[in-house]
Design a protein around this motif. Sequence first.
Motif, PDB file in Angstrom:
ATOM      1  N   TYR A  30      39.356  44.022  41.434  1.00  0.00           N
ATOM      2  CA  TYR A  30      40.887  43.837  41.739  1.00  0.00           C
ATOM      3  C   TYR A  30      41.366  42.916  42.143  1.00  0.00           C
ATOM      4  O   TYR A  30      42.765  43.080  41.237  1.00  0.00           O
ATOM      5  CB  TYR A  30      40.505  45.142  42.956  1.00  0.00           C
ATOM      6  N   PHE A  31      41.159  42.110  42.683  1.00  0.00           N
ATOM      7  CA  PHE A  31      42.142  41.545  42.703  1.00  0.00           C
ATOM      8  C   PHE A  31      42.371  40.279  41.426  1.00  0.00           C
ATOM      9  O   PHE A  31      43.623  39.537  41.195  1.00  0.00           O
ATOM     10  CB  PHE A  31      41.841  40.240  43.381  1.00  0.00           C
ATOM     11  N   SER A  32      41.894  40.349  40.467  1.00  0.00           N
ATOM     12  CA  SER A  32      41.462  40.095  39.053  1.00  0.00           C
ATOM     13  C   SER A  32      42.676  40.414  38.614  1.00  0.00           C
ATOM     14  O   SER A  32      43.299  39.980  37.488  1.00  0.00           O
ATOM     15  CB  SER A  32      40.367  39.852  38.489  1.00  0.00           C
ATOM     16  N   LEU A  33      43.169  41.784  38.887  1.00  0.00           N
ATOM     17  CA  LEU A  33      44.161  42.649  38.423  1.00  0.00           C
ATOM     18  C   LEU A  33      45.672  42.706  38.328  1.00  0.00           C
ATOM     19  O   LEU A  33      46.327  43.356  37.847  1.00  0.00           O
ATOM     20  CB  LEU A  33      43.561  43.839  37.800  1.00  0.00           C
ATOM     21  N   PHE A  55      44.122  32.051  32.837  1.00  0.00           N
ATOM     22  CA  PHE A  55      42.905  31.087  33.160  1.00  0.00           C
ATOM     23  C   PHE A  55      42.912  30.305  31.931  1.00  0.00           C
ATOM     24  O   PHE A  55      42.373  29.096  32.511  1.00  0.00           O
ATOM     25  CB  PHE A  55      42.574  31.921  34.167  1.00  0.00           C
ATOM     26  N   MET A  56      42.746  31.718  30.794  1.00  0.00           N
ATOM     27  CA  MET A  56      41.934  30.898  29.949  1.00  0.00           C
ATOM     28  C   MET A  56      42.778  30.351  29.072  1.00  0.00           C
ATOM     29  O   MET A  56      42.298  29.117  28.448  1.00  0.00           O
ATOM     30  CB  MET A  56      41.025  31.718  29.287  1.00  0.00           C
ATOM     31  N   ALA A 249      42.329  28.819  43.750  1.00  0.00           N
ATOM     32  CA  ALA A 249      42.590  30.114  44.969  1.00  0.00           C
ATOM     33  C   ALA A 249      43.351  29.213  46.558  1.00  0.00           C
ATOM     34  O   ALA A 249      43.835  29.664  47.261  1.00  0.00           O
ATOM     35  CB  ALA A 249      41.134  30.921  45.763  1.00  0.00           C
ATOM     36  N   LEU A 250      42.567  27.644  46.628  1.00  0.00           N
ATOM     37  CA  LEU A 250      42.979  27.306  47.833  1.00  0.00           C
ATOM     38  C   LEU A 250      44.035  26.197  47.659  1.00  0.00           C
ATOM     39  O   LEU A 250      44.063  25.367  48.720  1.00  0.00           O
ATOM     40  CB  LEU A 250      41.635  26.866  48.990  1.00  0.00           C
ATOM     41  N   MET A 257      44.325  34.786  40.256  1.00  0.00           N
ATOM     42  CA  MET A 257      43.800  33.997  38.971  1.00  0.00           C
ATOM     43  C   MET A 257      42.448  33.479  39.478  1.00  0.00           C
ATOM     44  O   MET A 257      41.489  33.193  38.538  1.00  0.00           O
ATOM     45  CB  MET A 257      44.837  32.755  38.495  1.00  0.00           C
ATOM     46  N   ALA A 258      42.175  33.068  40.867  1.00  0.00           N
ATOM     47  CA  ALA A 258      41.120  32.562  40.963  1.00  0.00           C
ATOM     48  C   ALA A 258      40.075  33.813  40.695  1.00  0.00           C
ATOM     49  O   ALA A 258      38.663  33.381  40.692  1.00  0.00           O
ATOM     50  CB  ALA A 258      41.095  31.907  42.545  1.00  0.00           C
TER      51      ALA A 258
END
Length: 285
Positions: A30-33, A55-56, A249-250, A257-258
Amino acid sequence: MKRLVPRLLLAPAVVSLLAWMLVPLAMTVYFSLVHYNLLMPGRHLFTGLENYRYFMSDPAFTISLINTLKLLGAVIAITVVLGIGLAQLVHEPFPGRPVVRLMLIAPFFVMPAASALLWKYMMMNPIYGVLAQISMAFGLKPVDWLTRLPLLSIIIIVSWEWLPFAFLIFMTAMQSLDQEQMEAARMDGANALQRFWHLTLPHLQRSISMVVMIELIFLISVFAEIFTTTAGGPGNASSNLAYLIFKQALVNFDVGMASAGALLAVVLANIVALFALRVIGKNLD
């Protein structure tokens, strides 16, 4: 009823296990979308596959992927070669062999962060480290390992951690080697190299396959050694996929994106595991 009762008793454990595995995975998907930044936690704008594309397309992704593959190949090669060599050295009885075996196995029980700190401050420090003192004793200029050779430094640290594992597997395998066959080869005039190549090495084939398979799976997620020593630098010279995901992420606070990077890493890990099980694992049959 005889089948239903055991299934009902197992149901809570099975459901709990599935929830423990599937819920985090579903949240990651979910978070990746969505566009989810920790600085704006209330906004979850749907972005589709944009996180994966960004990311890529990041130059750091290619560098981190190459570094991950280099780390995998180098550590596996070092641990297999040195592990077989050390196992061969301590295979024959000699005074103090139990103590030597214990000392060779001990590094495997040191926590990754602790071993990274040990190498960073006691071994690779360019001023008072052991390697610097050895260099100055021979009249050479000390090398700042973590700055000038960051990826090689990580490879050395991780190899030192995993070498005892390979050594233990190979040492155990050599104990089951047929000594009568070795003695017969010796009496037939075979030298030490011939006996090793034609008898010892084929006997270790299954053990080598197991060591390579296990290390392939676990070394993809190397993180503590990089975080403690080089922090992925200089630049991205020693960063791998796991550390790149951490930075997104941090450090950049970009959870979306993470999460996309984490799923790509899962795909890579499954490809590696599939390769290990299909190709290398055949030797375990």
